[in-house]
Scaffold this motif. Structure first.
Motif, PDB file in Angstrom:
ATOM      1  N   PHE A 267       0.832  -1.208   0.000  1.00 30.42           N
ATOM      2  CA  PHE A 267       0.000   0.000   0.000  1.00 30.42           C
ATOM      3  C   PHE A 267       0.864   1.256   0.000  1.00 30.42           C
ATOM      4  O   PHE A 267       0.631   2.184  -0.790  1.00 30.42           O
ATOM      5  CB  PHE A 267      -0.926  -0.018   1.217  1.00 30.42           C
ATOM      6  N   TYR A 268       1.876   1.290   0.869  1.00 27.10           N
ATOM      7  CA  TYR A 268       2.724   2.477   0.937  1.00 27.10           C
ATOM      8  C   TYR A 268       3.538   2.657  -0.349  1.00 27.10           C
ATOM      9  O   TYR A 268       3.756   3.782  -0.814  1.00 27.10           O
ATOM     10  CB  TYR A 268       3.634   2.412   2.158  1.00 27.10           C
ATOM     11  N   ILE A 271       1.001   4.309  -2.924  1.00 26.73           N
ATOM     12  CA  ILE A 271       0.615   5.716  -2.776  1.00 26.73           C
ATOM     13  C   ILE A 271       1.818   6.649  -2.888  1.00 26.73           C
ATOM     14  O   ILE A 271       1.684   7.790  -3.327  1.00 26.73           O
ATOM     15  CB  ILE A 271      -0.140   5.967  -1.448  1.00 26.73           C
ATOM     16  N   LEU A 357      -3.829   6.978   7.042  1.00 28.31           N
ATOM     17  CA  LEU A 357      -3.847   6.474   5.671  1.00 28.31           C
ATOM     18  C   LEU A 357      -4.120   4.977   5.631  1.00 28.31           C
ATOM     19  O   LEU A 357      -4.924   4.499   4.815  1.00 28.31           O
ATOM     20  CB  LEU A 357      -2.510   6.783   4.992  1.00 28.31           C
ATOM     21  N   TRP A 358      -3.451   4.218   6.515  1.00 28.78           N
ATOM     22  CA  TRP A 358      -3.638   2.766   6.514  1.00 28.78           C
ATOM     23  C   TRP A 358      -5.044   2.393   6.984  1.00 28.78           C
ATOM     24  O   TRP A 358      -5.697   1.541   6.362  1.00 28.78           O
ATOM     25  CB  TRP A 358      -2.593   2.073   7.381  1.00 28.78           C
ATOM     26  N   GLU A 360      -7.765   4.072   6.856  1.00 26.07           N
ATOM     27  CA  GLU A 360      -8.714   4.443   5.808  1.00 26.07           C
ATOM     28  C   GLU A 360      -8.683   3.420   4.674  1.00 26.07           C
ATOM     29  O   GLU A 360      -9.739   2.987   4.176  1.00 26.07           O
ATOM     30  CB  GLU A 360      -8.370   5.834   5.285  1.00 26.07           C
ATOM     31  N   HIS A 361      -7.490   3.041   4.265  1.00 26.88           N
ATOM     32  CA  HIS A 361      -7.340   2.079   3.170  1.00 26.88           C
ATOM     33  C   HIS A 361      -7.897   0.712   3.535  1.00 26.88           C
ATOM     34  O   HIS A 361      -8.633   0.095   2.752  1.00 26.88           O
ATOM     35  CB  HIS A 361      -5.863   1.954   2.799  1.00 26.88           C
ATOM     36  N   GLU A 362      -7.568   0.232   4.709  1.00 25.59           N
ATOM     37  CA  GLU A 362      -7.876  -1.147   5.068  1.00 25.59           C
ATOM     38  C   GLU A 362      -9.288  -1.311   5.621  1.00 25.59           C
ATOM     39  O   GLU A 362      -9.932  -2.343   5.376  1.00 25.59           O
ATOM     40  CB  GLU A 362      -6.853  -1.651   6.093  1.00 25.59           C
ATOM     41  N   LYS A 365     -13.332   4.706   5.131  1.00 27.66           N
ATOM     42  CA  LYS A 365     -13.224   6.124   5.447  1.00 27.66           C
ATOM     43  C   LYS A 365     -13.525   6.425   6.910  1.00 27.66           C
ATOM     44  O   LYS A 365     -12.852   7.254   7.544  1.00 27.66           O
ATOM     45  CB  LYS A 365     -14.179   6.897   4.534  1.00 27.66           C
ATOM     46  N   ASP A 423      -5.627  14.630  -3.374  1.00 26.08           N
ATOM     47  CA  ASP A 423      -4.877  13.393  -3.194  1.00 26.08           C
ATOM     48  C   ASP A 423      -3.740  13.232  -4.199  1.00 26.08           C
ATOM     49  O   ASP A 423      -2.615  12.864  -3.838  1.00 26.08           O
ATOM     50  CB  ASP A 423      -5.815  12.189  -3.290  1.00 26.08           C
TER      51      ASP A 423
END
Length: 797
Positions: A267-268, A271, A357-358, A360-362, A365, A423
């Motif tokens: 993921f990192y 992005i 960020l993590w 929210e992603h996993e 929201k 974003d």
């Protein structure tokens, strides 16, 4: 670094440091490569080291070298010429090793120094901070194996400048060095260090020498050594090792704790647009670790709070945000390192925001917004931090910058910045910063330049306000409606102390029913009025519609506005604000939160209702009963059971009996609470029954019940649980229960031994918590008399 925080920062009355400018460290020599050959003396807690450190003058010629080397015995200092060594003159004051080189070296001309030394970490006076409670650098944990309940380990903690306890170096974050370490250890132990394990050699004396090598440059404070009887759970990402070093009893749970790591890396990478640069990524758990966690390059160290069994993980991985925080440091902190501690924001604010960020992603929201709001709440809880700049060149001690400003406030500033530029531009700017400065250092202005290059906008106003300024706005929001002329006014006043006025871009959404119109506005003045035309009076005007402002606010919306906000505004914070309003006003609409789509809001609603006038309302109780029969989220289920426990109604006995054996400690703890209320005569027996496997909320319930009974026979059980808890909020809270328990005992020897335990625990916490723990301890003396009071005073230091 994931820091440990409980309450507000300690106030320091010494202000002489305010005149001391803390700039970048002057670079006379640059480290090129560090080679170490070390052996450990477990009986003495010594490390015998040989070091070859290659350096070069940064620019100007020099004939001297100053290395940080804390509390060592220096046996030899030589210059290396091929296979020959020539002794050099030096002076040493126990902190710095000042060496006269054999000649004047020109800028960029490399030379290698050899040092033979002994590191004695336990013999030097140390001090700690809120984030890092000790700075011995090198830690021997239970080295002689005298404590049968504690593993024998060695680990290091370098940040901020403590690795110079076990290696001579230029212990500043703006240095970068490649690295080799030969570690000789008992053959029964495994080792971990930065980079890759190149070879292992068994020796005739029962030891083994492991050779670790890091070919990429990184800062000295990120060097790491770990030794212990660990299980290594293998994992991988794109062919690179991603291993988990854990106590053998936690081997079955290691993937449950750390198993998201490969997905986090992916993921990192996505992005940021920057692949993971290092050759591997390992994580290790250290006994008695002095902080939360530490992002040593390729070898992150975690405290024991990371350990969770299946029952704990059933409630959710409490360490997940720490894991993603430390991983993000491999980009922000390790790949690009703050050039000075004054600029720690480019390390810690970034890692703090990576948690949002993590999540929210996993998890969606709502989860990201909850994480973001948790950070805002923590920052706002410490009013003294309002006076600190994010980038600060004046501080009393370098440890002081590891605070709620550098972490939580900085993370919220990044959240605003992301919203402002969008974003695509936000992540492209981070990419630009990383690519431009990789394997080097960075500071806040370099981050600004990256954002300016990507967006084409001047960003000085934002950096001057948030990075090089202090404080935050306090907003009072009023509304006026003129139906005759079809005009709505939103009047926003900045009410913070002082003359500083914040420049704030944000969105305002105007709702009629489910339909909304968005307006993007700027607040530039102490009071600004925004006017909107309407044909039908709006049902809601939602200021800061994206809920991104770092501020305190009084929003004078009406009851009907908040009803509309809960039903139609989409965000976690929209619904939370409405529910908090209903709770504060004593409105039954608080019950709307019982069916919220997001489990933590359902949990919060249940807890608020339990303390409200609606706790006995028939409809509320029925809804809670329904939740118990249908809820899948364990924490929400636990909250519902705890709610019913307070009803003291025998009809719930079968319910509590069923759930006291639940797989979740939270659920079982709530059920045990209910059983003890309904069957007070059996409370003690129930506590003993469930004490054999207790953690979290179940442990809290058990310890509370045992404390109430105050049996001398439970001393070992209660004391061992309290003593062995990892440093954190639970241990801090349990301190007061433990003191209450001791105050009820009659055995003077046990009371004194318990006070000795308190003294040890007190030393584990940052010094600012001393007064709280002493207050709890003094209550023991008040209850037991002069002998115990005198004993407390005699051992308390």
């Amino acid at each position: 670094m994931a820091s440990f925080a409980i309450s507000n920062a300690q106030v320091d009355n010494d202000t002489s440091w305010e005149k001391i400018y803390r700039g970048s460290a002057t670079k006379i020599n640059d480290i090129v490569h560090t080679k170490l050959d070390v052996k450990f003396d477990y009986d003495k807690a010594y490390m015998y080291g040989k070091e070859w450190i290659t350096l070069k003058p940064h620019f100007y010629p020099t004939d001297t070298l100053t290395l940080d080397a804390k509390g060592m015995d220096i046996k030899e200092v030589s210059i290396v010429n091929g296979i020959n060594k020539t002794a050099l003159k030096y002076s040493y004051d126990s902190l710095q090793l000042k060496i006269n080189l054999d000649k004047t070296y020109k800028g960029g001309e490399e030379y290698t120094i050899y040092i033979n030394y002994t590191s004695k970490p336990n013999e030097r006076k140390t001090h700690g901070s809120a984030a890092i409670t000790d700075d011995k650098g090198l830690y021997f944990i239970n080295p002689k194996g005298e404590d049968k309940d504690k593993p024998t380990q060695i680990w290091t903690q370098g940040e901020t400048e403590a690795n110079s306890v076990w290696m001579a170096t230029i212990d500043k974050p703006d240095q970068k060095s490649t690295e080799e370490i030969y570690m000789t250890v008992p053959d029964k132990y495994v080792t971990l260090s930065n980079g890759l394990l190149i070879s292992q050699k068994k020796n005739l004396d029962g030891t083994r020498t492991d050779y670790w090598k890091m070919d990429l440059p990184h800062a000295p404070y990120l060097f790491f050594m770990g030794v212990g009887d660990y299980a290594i759970i293998k994992d991988s990402y794109k062919g690179k090792d991603v291993d988990y070093y854990v106590d053998k009893k936690y081997a079955p749970y290691a993937r449950g704790i750390f198993g998201h790591t490969p997905a986090m890396i992916g993921f990192y990478e996505k992005i940021l647009g920057v692949p993971y640069q290092w050759p591997k990524y390992d994580q290790i758990v250290g006994a008695d670790y002095v902080s939360g966690a530490m992002e040593n390059t390729t070898a992150t160290l975690h405290q024991e709070s990371a350990y969770q069994n299946v029952r704990e993980l059933t409630d959710g991985n409490s360490w997940e945000t720490v894991i993603c925080h430390e991983l993000f440091h491999q980009w922000f902190g390790d790949l690009v390192t703050c050039e000075s501690w004054s600029n720690i924001t480019v390390n810690e604010s970034m890692a703090d925001y990576s948690q949002t960020l993590w999540m929210e992603h996993e998890y969606g929201k709502d989860a990201g917004d909850e994480e973001n709001n948790n950070g805002l709440t923590q920052y706002l809880s410490s009013p003294d931090d309002d006076k600190k700049d994010l980038v600060r060149f004046h501080y009393n001690d370098k440890e002081d910058v590891f605070d709620l400003v550098s972490y939580q406030k900085g993370g919220r500033i990044l959240n605003m910045l992301r919203n402002y530029v969008g974003d695509d531009a936000f992540f492209k700017s981070l990419n630009q910063y990383l690519i431009t400065n990789k394997f080097k250092t960075g500071e806040a202005d370099q981050l600004r330049l990256a954002f300016q290059e990507v967006t084409g906008q001047d960003m000085n106003w934002f950096w001057n306000q948030w990075y090089f300024g202090s404080g935050h706005p306090k907003l009072n929001i009023d509304y006026k409606y003129d139906d005759a002329n079809g005009k709505a006014q939103v009047i926003i006043a900045q009410t913070q102390d002082g003359n500083k006025i914040f420049k704030l871009p944000f969105a305002i959404d105007v709702y009629n029913g489910a339909n909304k119109v968005r307006y993007k506005v700027w607040m530039n003045d102490a009071v600004d009025t925004f006017t909107f035309n309407y044909t039908t009076r709006p049902d809601l005007i939602n200021v800061d519609a994206d809920k991104i402002l770092l501020c305190e606010k009084t929003d004078n919306k009406t009851f009907l506005n908040y009803i509309h906000q809960y039903k139609y505004a989409p965000l976690y914070m929209d619904r939370k604000e409405a529910l908090d309003y209903f709770n504060a006003g004593g409105f039954q609409e608080l019950g709307l939160g019982l069916t919220d789509k997001y489990a933590p809001l359902r949990t919060a609603t249940i807890n608020q209702l339990a303390d409200s006038k609606f706790a006995t309302d028939t409809d509320v109780v029925k809804n809670i009963e329904t939740i118990v029969s249908t809820e899948t989220d364990k924490k929400t289920l636990a909250a519902a059971i705890s709610f019913l426990a307070k009803a003291n109604n025998q009809k719930y006995l079968p319910l509590f009996t069923k759930y006291v054996n639940d797989s979740s400690y939270s659920v079982a703890g709530a059920a045990l609470e209910g059983l003890s209320i309904l069957q007070p005569d059996k409370g003690y027996d129930l506590a003993k029954k469930y004490s054999s496997d207790m953690k979290g909320e179940l442990a809290t319930a058990v310890i509370n019940l045992l404390s109430i009974n105050a049996s001398e026979s439970d001393y070992d059980l209660i004391t061992d649980y309290y003593k062995n808890l990892p440093l954190g909020q639970e241990k801090f809270n349990l301190t007061f229960t433990y003191c209450n328990y001791l105050s009820k005992l009659n055995d003077t020897d046990k009371i004194k031994k318990g006070i000795d335990v308190l003294v040890v625990v007190k030393s584990q916490f940052p010094k600012r918590y001393d007064s709280y723990i002493k207050l709890a301890a003094d209550k023991i003396g008040t209850a037991k008399g002069k002998e115990i009071t005198d004993y407390i005073n005699s051992v308390w230091k």
